[in-house]
Design a protein around this motif. Sequence first.
Motif, PDB file in Angstrom:
ATOM      1  N   SER A  53       3.209  -2.176  -5.743  1.00 41.36           N
ATOM      2  CA  SER A  53       3.770  -0.881  -5.350  1.00 41.36           C
ATOM      3  C   SER A  53       3.121  -0.380  -4.055  1.00 41.36           C
ATOM      4  O   SER A  53       3.806   0.034  -3.103  1.00 41.36           O
ATOM      5  N   THR A  55       1.513  -2.077  -1.667  1.00 37.40           N
ATOM      6  CA  THR A  55       1.777  -2.896  -0.476  1.00 37.40           C
ATOM      7  C   THR A  55       3.251  -2.869  -0.082  1.00 37.40           C
ATOM      8  O   THR A  55       3.577  -3.039   1.092  1.00 37.40           O
ATOM      9  N   THR A  56       4.126  -2.653  -1.046  1.00 36.34           N
ATOM     10  CA  THR A  56       5.556  -2.629  -0.735  1.00 36.34           C
ATOM     11  C   THR A  56       5.990  -1.239  -0.256  1.00 36.34           C
ATOM     12  O   THR A  56       6.735  -1.112   0.718  1.00 36.34           O
ATOM     13  N   GLU A  57       5.518  -0.218  -0.928  1.00 30.49           N
ATOM     14  CA  GLU A  57       6.015   1.132  -0.645  1.00 30.49           C
ATOM     15  C   GLU A  57       5.233   1.828   0.468  1.00 30.49           C
ATOM     16  O   GLU A  57       5.733   2.777   1.070  1.00 30.49           O
ATOM     17  N   ILE A  58       4.022   1.354   0.711  1.00 27.28           N
ATOM     18  CA  ILE A  58       3.226   1.918   1.811  1.00 27.28           C
ATOM     19  C   ILE A  58       2.893   0.832   2.839  1.00 27.28           C
ATOM     20  O   ILE A  58       3.154   0.984   4.008  1.00 27.28           O
ATOM     21  N   GLY A  59       2.314  -0.256   2.389  1.00 29.31           N
ATOM     22  CA  GLY A  59       1.904  -1.300   3.342  1.00 29.31           C
ATOM     23  C   GLY A  59       0.641  -0.891   4.091  1.00 29.31           C
ATOM     24  O   GLY A  59      -0.227  -0.208   3.525  1.00 29.31           O
TER      25      GLY A  59
ATOM     26  N   PHE B 110      10.966   2.465   2.913  1.00 32.56           N
ATOM     27  CA  PHE B 110       9.514   2.413   3.084  1.00 32.56           C
ATOM     28  C   PHE B 110       9.213   1.753   4.421  1.00 32.56           C
ATOM     29  O   PHE B 110       9.246   0.538   4.530  1.00 32.56           O
ATOM     30  N   GLN B 112       7.890  -0.238   7.365  1.00 32.57           N
ATOM     31  CA  GLN B 112       6.865  -1.269   7.534  1.00 32.57           C
ATOM     32  C   GLN B 112       7.254  -2.154   8.712  1.00 32.57           C
ATOM     33  O   GLN B 112       8.433  -2.397   8.948  1.00 32.57           O
ATOM     34  N   ARG B 238      14.117  -2.725  -5.749  1.00 34.27           N
ATOM     35  CA  ARG B 238      14.068  -1.346  -6.240  1.00 34.27           C
ATOM     36  C   ARG B 238      15.449  -0.699  -6.290  1.00 34.27           C
ATOM     37  O   ARG B 238      15.609   0.393  -6.807  1.00 34.27           O
TER      38      ARG B 238
END
Lengths: 468, 468
Positions: A53, A55-59, B110, B112, B238
């Motif tokens: 979560s 790394t995917t949603e924030i990174g 998100f 990135q 998601r």
Amino acid sequence: MNTSRLVLPFIAAILCGPALADGDGLDAKAVATAEGLRDTAMRGSQAYAIVESLTTEIGPRMAGTEAYDRATAWAQAKFKSLGYDKIWLQPVTFPVWERRAERGRIVSPFPQHLVLTALGGSESTDGELRAQVVEFDSLESLKAAPDGSLAGKIAFVNLKMRRAKDGSGYGPVSNVRRSGASEAARKGAVALLIRSVGTDSDRLAHTGMMRYEDGVAKIPAAALSVPDAELLANMLKRGKPVTVALDIQAGVTGSKTEYNVIGEITGRGKPDEVVVIGGHLDSWDLGTGAIDDGAGVAITMAAGALIGDLKKAPKRTIRVIAFANEEQGLLGGKAYAEAMKDAMGTHQLAAESDFGAGRIYALHAGVSPESKPVIERIAQVLAPLGITWAEGGGPGPDISPSVPYGLPWAELQQDGSDYFDYHHTANDTLDKIEPAALDQQVAAYAALAYLAAETAVDIAPAAPAAQK
Amino acid sequence: MNTSRLVLPFIAAILCGPALADGDGLDAKAVATAEGLRDTAMRGSQAYAIVESLTTEIGPRMAGTEAYDRATAWAQAKFKSLGYDKIWLQPVTFPVWERRAERGRIVSPFPQHLVLTALGGSESTDGELRAQVVEFDSLESLKAAPDGSLAGKIAFVNLKMRRAKDGSGYGPVSNVRRSGASEAARKGAVALLIRSVGTDSDRLAHTGMMRYEDGVAKIPAAALSVPDAELLANMLKRGKPVTVALDIQAGVTGSKTEYNVIGEITGRGKPDEVVVIGGHLDSWDLGTGAIDDGAGVAITMAAGALIGDLKKAPKRTIRVIAFANEEQGLLGGKAYAEAMKDAMGTHQLAAESDFGAGRIYALHAGVSPESKPVIERIAQVLAPLGITWAEGGGPGPDISPSVPYGLPWAELQQDGSDYFDYHHTANDTLDKIEPAALDQQVAAYAALAYLAAETAVDIAPAAPAAQK
């Protein structure tokens, strides 16, 4: 920690009978509960889902960036969804360093592109800087160069890092990264290039923090990927002058306040006393911060949540801290120490996970001799996980600033054999994490935190607190 | 090949007595010389020094670039310094494709950064292109999408490559790379993203050639690194729309003539008949072209040089070819076939090294049944190198366009287990090469080329030449 630390274990041993005869302050039920936490985690924990979560949603969420603010909100929401009953923020203020652009190439004798990255804290070049390269094999040989001998040159320190399970190869090479620029500037150099601090051979450069010494010219500093360092060294071996062009745009732009994000599972008996576990929430900007330190945040969040799921909370509070800005100088850890220095007596034990996502193989502790029966009992519970109690070790980075104030610490030492393949590079991504390895670590942290929180013994630090 | 191919082995067997009784056209001295070449190479060849020179002094040398011209001069000089007695150039003309810029990022939900690289041949986006991503697990499922269903969308094909010693995982995934853009455009897509054609998990994207079909819109096409493809897939799981921004500046800018660089060790008896070995001199632009195909050039240059060092040259000429522009469509190989199609009868055997730097484990050949005793003898000499003669295999890429014109071929099959970890990425650098593995390959190429050049047998192709 209060002054009853040294006396209480013995009183407890007398009061509580055989189960406590060995001085660990833990009854059979507490031990069974810890074993249950351990075994539950080993059947599958939430840690991998948490780091997925993050790394995917924030990174990437480098200190000072807008992404760190999103990570803060993410951590608050995650603590909430995991059932933590108290969630709070602790401010951390620091100078903001920005990476804007970084390019490098060999101009002559053989033009080639170079893969490099600016070191954290580096200043900019004034447009494109072109200069001849002089190679050194260590920081010592750079220091030994005659004064002025590098006037107008780029110093290149090409020191190879040694792979080691315990990360012991890091010290010598990270010293080059930290101090190299000022050492080179003293000799007249106009920039520093280092071989990346890493054990890999990938064409990805390793960033990391550097410092300028006061009174020394601030020259730009960057790390070459390992293959690029070897390319440059091979070119230099031909004995002709090698000219490199660097264009680095980076620097400090102001200051910002960010936050340590803290989630607590309130203790049932001594809610004001805390066992601290955690990792750091910030990452470098190149990867997604999976192993450094999404893993640590995820492991400790999941461990705390497991304890929170128990029908009966342990005596003391479990405090999980997602530290701010570890990477640029343990700033979250220092802010915690500063805020808590007068309340360190309420801290039972602290452990940070910040060495990747490899399995834990050793338990170390910095506690008083009288507190060691607790650690011994913890070690017994962790033994089936392949974890051995051993002397040595040290507190995690964000824990260390609190240790001089009397914080007892434990270390759950991870296998870091491949940690420096990915550390501080774009390659620090989720795919480097094995879910089952995270579960083993959640098992260890959950059992350790629970037993430390539940014991009748007040754990005392190894050394008395420093004068405040 | 002249018409005596089929008859000569039998005559030779009669004329030369027992040593040739098995039809290989080789006497004991020839075999001993080949064994000597093999053993000399195994004690240390020049191959590593050659590929070190190419990757250090030239580095990336993509077809169409000024660097390829420098590589051409390098190859001519290297042939000369290695003692080749005839060095010549063969022109190869082709459209020049340029990579100017490439950037990608996830815009929402998100944000990135994405690591990607344009596929060779790709057109540009018109500034920054923003569109929603639709994922497919294969080229087949993309083809099965309803017409128009991708209008205004980016098609993302996320097909994982299988690791295999013989590279057999490459076919299905490279088809996605080659044909994906036109398939996606047919459904209305505005761009194609693919998971890199690679077996690694490094944050480095794999480039490689793609083609636009006539009459189909030319949409830009890029490959995500494997970790980025997994990140994008995790985000898509998601269930929310995922928007990606692409900025790719690339395209065909004109045409250029480059050169196959050819070095020869002139034969002592039949100088007009040739044994061809070689690799391709061009590389992609991201790495330094060490394993693709500096290794092949170095192995075959070093093998030819070893033969050239013999006191007595073999009967036929050893022709080592550093092919131009293999990467963008076997253009050097096609130019060779076109130039030589009427002289293919002078070609005794051809073998190309273009599968990295891993040890050779199998010998394959596409020759007539009557020529097989020569291959069998070669196999006997190669056996101590761990090489087994087996059916199957195929000609190297630059050899293949000549095969329909009657070129007999051999393949020295390399262990490509890790080839696709680095193939077409920035990670294709010298450190991926083990010097001793190159020596084993030089040993095999030298023995093979010598015996093929020395035998009394005129090797015939497996199938008759195509109608010209």
